[in-house]
Every structure is written in C-alpha cells, then in structure tokens.
Design a protein around this motif. Sequence first.
Motif, PDB file in Angstrom:
ATOM      1  N   HIS A 190      -3.799   0.041  -2.531  1.00 29.98           N
ATOM      2  CA  HIS A 190      -4.116  -1.313  -2.071  1.00 29.98           C
ATOM      3  C   HIS A 190      -2.854  -2.058  -1.625  1.00 29.98           C
ATOM      4  O   HIS A 190      -1.744  -1.725  -2.017  1.00 29.98           O
ATOM      5  CB  HIS A 190      -4.847  -2.100  -3.161  1.00 29.98           C
ATOM      6  N   ILE A 192      -7.685  -7.098  -7.130  1.00 29.59           N
ATOM      7  CA  ILE A 192      -6.407  -7.290  -6.433  1.00 29.59           C
ATOM      8  C   ILE A 192      -5.978  -8.722  -6.711  1.00 29.59           C
ATOM      9  O   ILE A 192      -6.596  -9.679  -6.228  1.00 29.59           O
ATOM     10  CB  ILE A 192      -6.537  -7.018  -4.916  1.00 29.59           C
ATOM     11  N   LYS A 198     -10.972  -2.650   1.305  1.00 25.27           N
ATOM     12  CA  LYS A 198     -10.068  -3.802   1.350  1.00 25.27           C
ATOM     13  C   LYS A 198     -10.817  -5.093   1.696  1.00 25.27           C
ATOM     14  O   LYS A 198     -10.227  -6.052   2.192  1.00 25.27           O
ATOM     15  CB  LYS A 198      -8.928  -3.511   2.342  1.00 25.27           C
ATOM     16  N   ASP A 221       0.773  -1.253   0.000  1.00 30.56           N
ATOM     17  CA  ASP A 221       0.000   0.000   0.000  1.00 30.56           C
ATOM     18  C   ASP A 221       0.803   1.302   0.000  1.00 30.56           C
ATOM     19  O   ASP A 221       0.377   2.259  -0.650  1.00 30.56           O
ATOM     20  CB  ASP A 221      -1.068  -0.002   1.109  1.00 30.56           C
TER      21      ASP A 221
END
Length: 328
Positions: free
Chosen positions: A132, A141, A221, A125
């Motif tokens: 992310h 992701i 997330k 991150d």
Amino acid sequence: MTQHIATRFRRTKRTPALRALVQERVLAPSDLIWPMFVTDGDATRTPIPSMPGVERLSVDLIVEQARAARDLGIPAICLFPYTDPALKTQGCEEAWSPDNLSNRATRAIKDAVPEVAVMTDVALDPYNINGHDGIVRDGVIVNDESVEALVKMALAQAEAGADILGPSDMMDGRIGAMRTALEDEGYQDTTILSYAAKYASAFYGPFRDAVGASGALTGDKKTYQMNPANADEALRLVARDLDEGADMVMVKPGQPYLDICRAVKDAFGAPTFAYQVSGEYAMIMAAGQQGWVDEDAVMMESMMAFKRAGCDGVLTYFAPRVAALLNG
Ligand code: PBG
C-alpha cells in the motif's frame, strides 16, 4: 445553378502547408516526462514482460538513459525503484533512507546530467510489506501517520537533489505537510507535481509488476484513490493541492480521463500533466505487436489527445520514441 457553400472546411485541408497553418496544438519533446524503473546491481537490465520495450535498469544504466533524455530534448525523467523484497517492512523505513535506490539514482543523475530534471515518487508502496501507499495498521491505511512518513521521504529525496517531488499516495494533507517541511528545511525551490486526481484504476497493473508490488498488494486502493465515477471531486482535490502548495498537478490515468484534464486546465490554468500509465502503454504495444494498429501512429495520436485536452505535458513510457520521431 451551382450551389455555393460558404464554409468549406476542406479548403484548409487541401495541402500539407494549409493543414500545418491551421493546426491548433503542437507537440514537442519538451512536453515529455520519461518514467523509468531502477534496480540494484551494475550494468543490469531486466525486461518487464507486461511492458514490452521497458526494462528495469541499474543506476549506471539509468544515468545513460538520463543522458539519452537530454540528447532527445526531454526535460525531465521520473524514477521508480524496484525494491529488494527483503527491505520491505510494515513501517516502510527504507522509504526515507538517504541511500535507498531512488536517492542513489537521483544523486548519480544530478552528478552526471544536472540539466535533466529528476522527478521522484513519494508513496510508500515500493517499501511496504503489503504494497500500500500508506502505512497499514490493523488492515486500515492510517492517514496522518502515513503523512509523517511521506514527509520524511520527501525530505530525503529533496536532499538527494530531486527537482520535482511527485506525491502519488493520495493521503489527505500530504502536500501541505511536505511544503511546510521543505520550506523549514531549506528546500524552498523544490517543486511538487501533485498526483492530485489519481483514480483507483486497473490500468496500473503492469506498473505494479515493474516495481514488484503486485504480489505484495493486499486488497485494493479504493480507500484513498478516486472512484472512476467521480469528476467534481477531481476539481476539489486539485483546488486543495494547489492551495496546499503544489506547483503542478496531474491527472492519472491519462487517456480514459481526458475529460478531467480539460476540466482541471479550464478551472485552474495551472501547469497540468497527464500520466499515460502502464496499462495504456501495454494496450498500445500489444495491439501494435499483433499488427492490429499502427503503433507509431497510435502513439503520436494519443500524445496529441493530451495536448488537445489542455495538458502542458505527459508522463509516458513512449517518451524516447515520441521525442525521436519528433526530432526526425
Ligand atoms: C504508486 C504508483 C502507481 C503508479 C505510479 N505510482 C501505482 C499505484 O497507485 O498502484 C502507476 C503508474 C503506471 O501504471 O504507469 N504510488
């Protein structure tokens, strides 16, 4: 007739000596890991408005704080870099640069204060253009490609001298991949403190300000961090990470998840840590500054809660204040 009460719990509460004698848990400076934020420059300190009392520090000042940790009896510090936005990319290459801010700070600390253990954060991150913890492809992701990047990052941190790697990314398979790479590359003794049960939490808000990821983060997330509604899954994650080679495990956030700390300690008996995260710190500070609670007293009580819940130690921004109070 006088009434006889066989068990009077107040008997052992009557004096400080009796209370001390029956106290079940003890808190010591050696229970603490002190997280700190590193920034570029020299003799530079930048306050973090949402974390009163916490500053981003340049490497020279971080070394001074590491000395302070040693003098306070705090065994470990944990580094988080504030990365220049110009270095953030889609591929996160800065994450494994041997000379990135985190690795430079690690080297400087291990040079000056080798007796303090340095923990580093393994997650993309700070280096990711979209904030992310893993690499993003078409809005997703991607797990396995992220693990490859995280392994490179972990090796660079081990090479810089980190004592404890802290994978906080929550990708599947990362602990096993890191452990294999560390064994292969001659870092058999580098420890891993896995962020094993890490929840998708709103309590991380101030931290994302501190590392400059708030503006960058697109979306949330929830596809990799845990659902706050889940407890059984935490045990499966801890079992998995220990099995893949983690030496220690963490529950994060801390105080809202004490039930998880207790369950993890009971189930595995492994070294178990809680992270009292930035939002927990900010709430205690805010109420303290308003005069609504006694800041020191609430801080110490929150520490004892972690010990009571079975934690071996706590990552907390209060570490130097707690240690100073304990040391009298
Ligand atoms: C990210 C990371 C976070 C924290 C530690 N490592 C934030 C996040 O997952 O978004 C939070 C720590 C805190 O709030 O104090 N890899």
